[in-house]
Design an enzyme around this catalytic site. Structure first.
Site, short mmCIF file in Angstrom:
data_model
loop_
_atom_site.label_atom_id
_atom_site.label_comp_id
_atom_site.label_asym_id
_atom_site.label_seq_id
_atom_site.Cartn_x
_atom_site.Cartn_y
_atom_site.Cartn_z
N GLU A 67 -2.00 1.29 2.73
CA GLU A 67 -2.03 2.65 2.22
C GLU A 67 -3.36 2.95 1.52
OE1 GLU A 67 0.31 4.80 2.74
OE2 GLU A 67 -0.30 6.44 1.42
N ASP A 68 -3.86 2.00 0.76
CA ASP A 68 -4.96 2.31 -0.15
C ASP A 68 -6.29 1.62 0.14
OD1 ASP A 68 -3.41 4.06 -1.68
OD2 ASP A 68 -2.55 2.42 -2.81
#
Ligand code: MN
Length: 561
Positions: A67-68
């Protein structure tokens, strides 16, 4: 040393994930100013504290890299294998499910999360992730704080509770409470602290009396301590009792942990022989566990100075299960053979493999609540449902096999009728695409477009079917003015059949546009299709009645074309 540090020395997998996550998140900061990696670490530490298997803990360290960071799923799989990739993928997907405060949505979202997770470890990681996010919630903007706090109270705390993780469930609720009810929280702080202290002093006075009675009755005690009621659940109870603190007698309760089940009942007897129990307040959750598996004896007695005191009595095993729920089960089933984390068999929890669930199943017949619980716990329980999400994050509950057209009609009949295409998770898909749980569905519409008969071949909801048929009927009414009818006649095959049929029709002064016979005679029967130049229902019925008088006619069907 924390559990995680121990594990880092012991497990090559965890050590590699530690380094991998640390460098993937390098330079990123949390809003608290801490390095981002601390969050990954805290998540994995919680999972290690719950004594989960090495694969889950590894996935916990890596849970935010997709996600990051720039890490791609393929790279993650190459480094750590498909199982860990699946877990991280699962957590990433759950991150997209957002609760926006409508209570009617809460149950759907909880189901969606269970359905999407497939593997219960995904939920464990998500809970550990949420736990740390709640601990650092004060650094976020006010609006976000409120959203995340109510999502935690409405979705994640109940999920933890259903999995039997009562301690975590209570902690999550307590962490959320000040953000959801800031004024009430301050009121509690101002009013409860002294009472807590007074209450504890009182119980302290009683403790030796209890200890002596237990000893006299040869109860094998592991520990006796006090359990203060959590703020969040105290608040719920206060609301029920008109905010009158005097009526809350279980503000602080005795908790007696004993060796064996027999000791539980012996302890209960010992206490009741000291002080009379309050009728209706003796609860035997050992014989009849709560739906989430909770086992314990509860009683409230009229104690010294006529004060009411609650006792909770259970074995250590019951206690661990009550605190850790499903996670405690890992310990019992896995650590018997080996203490080393790496030797733990990675578990996909199947509900039917769990003993405490089996015991629940045994009495689910008599207890409706338990059945509901089981239904919602089995991860395959929702095999027949899928949960799709609107671009605004609303969860739509549809039957298995539902398509974007079903979704569109669920939202609104006009959106269904005018639907020309659909995007699922940002990509165009055909209208007969079968949705899966977690799909974010965006319907593309075109003004004044009409539904299509071909949709009837793939839609599964009755809403969609009815609506499509309705709008087709409207179209057909127009067809009736100008179009034709096709008669389908099944008759015994004989010489002169075709001549007789066409004779009846032409004597009724109706044009035959064309006439087909099937080449194959099916067991002596012939199928004749006649297309006629009329759409007058009365005329058609008259023809059909006449045709039926012909020799050998078995069945006649018609449709407008
Ligand atoms: Mn996270």
């Amino acid at each position: 040393m924390t559990n995680l540090e121990t594990l880092k020395n012991e497990s090559d997998l965890v050590r590699r994930a530690y380094g991998f996550a640390k460098s993937a998140h390098a330079g990123q900061k949390r809003l608290s100013g801490e390095p981002y990696f601390n969050h990954a670490l805290a998540t994995a530490e919680a999972l290690a504290d719950w004594k989960l298997d090495e694969v889950t803990i590894t996935a916990g360290l890596l849970h935010d890299v997709l996600e990051d960071t720039k890490i791609k799923p393929e790279e993650l799989e190459r480094e750590f294998g498909s199982e860990i990739r699946k877990l991280v993928d699962g957590v990433t997907k759950l991150g997209r499910v957002k609760y926006r405060g409508s209570k009617t949505q809460a149950e759907n979202i909880r189901k969606l999360i269970l359905a999407m997770a497939e593997d219960i470890r995904v939920i464990m990681i998500k809970l550990a992730d949420r736990y740390h996010n709640m601990e650092t919630l004060s650094y976020l903007a006010k609006e976000k704080q409120k959203r995340i706090a109510s999502e935690t109270a409405e979705i994640y705390s109940p999920l933890a509770y259903r999995l039997g993780m009562q301690r975590l469930s209570g902690e999550l609720e307590d962490l959320a409470f000040p953000f959801i009810h800031p004024r009430e929280y301050r009121w509690l702080l101002d009013n409860v602290k002294e009472r807590y202290e007074a209450r504890e002093a009182y119980l302290q006075k009683i403790k030796p009396i209890v200890e002596e009675a237990l000893e006299d009755n040869k109860v094998q005690v592991v520990s006796i301590d006090f359990r203060a009621k959590r703020y969040a659940s105290l608040y719920k109870k206060l609301v029920k009792y008109e905010m009158d603190l005097d009526r809350i007698y279980d503000l602080v309760a005795f908790r007696i942990i004993v060796k064996r089940i027999e000791d539980c009942y012996a302890a209960l007897g010992a206490i009741h022989s000291l002080w009379p129990p309050l009728p209706g307040k003796i609860k035997d959750y050992i014989a009849l566990p709560k739906p989430n598996g909770y086992r314990s004896l509860h009683t409230t007695v009229i104690c010294l100075d006529h004060k009411l005191v609650e006792f909770q009595i259970r074995t250590l095993e019951m206690h661990n299960e009550a605190e850790q729920g499903i996670a405690a089960h890992w310990i019992y089933t896995e650590s018997k053979s080996s203490k080393a984390y790496r030797d733990r068999r990675p578990i996909k929890i199947k509900a039917d493999e769990l003993k405490w669930l089996e015991s629940l199943r045994a009495w689910q017949g008599e207890h409706q609540e338990a059945k509901e619980f089981l239904d919602s716990l089995k991860l395959d329980f929702l095999k027949d449902r899928i949960f799709a999400v609107t671009p605004k994050g609303e969860v739509i509950d549809l039957p298995y096999g539902a398509t974007p057209v079903d979704f569109a009609y669920y939202i609104h009949s006009v959106i269904g009728d005018e639907c020309t295409g659909a995007k699922v998770n940002g990509r165009l898909v055909p209208l007969d695409y079968r949705l899966i749980s977690g799909d974010v569905v965006e319907i593309i519409t075109q003004k004044n477009k009409k539904s299509s008969a071909s949709w009837l071949e793939f839609v599964v909801t009755s809403t969609a079917k009815d609506r499509i048929r309705d709008s087709l009927k409207k179209k057909n009414l127009k067809l009736l003015d100008s179009k034709q009818v096709e008669l389908k006649i099944i008759a015994e095959d004989r010489i002169g059949l075709i001549k007789d049929i066409s004779g009846v029709i032409s004597r009724s002064k109706i044009n035959i546009v064309n006439l087909n016979t099937s080449n194959r005679s099916r067991g002596g029967f012939q199928l004749v299709k006649v297309r006629c130049d009329t759409s007058d229902k009365d005329k058609i019925w008259k023809i059909i009645l006449k045709l039926k008088t012909l020799k050998g006619i078995k069945e006649i069907d018609y449709r407008f074309v």
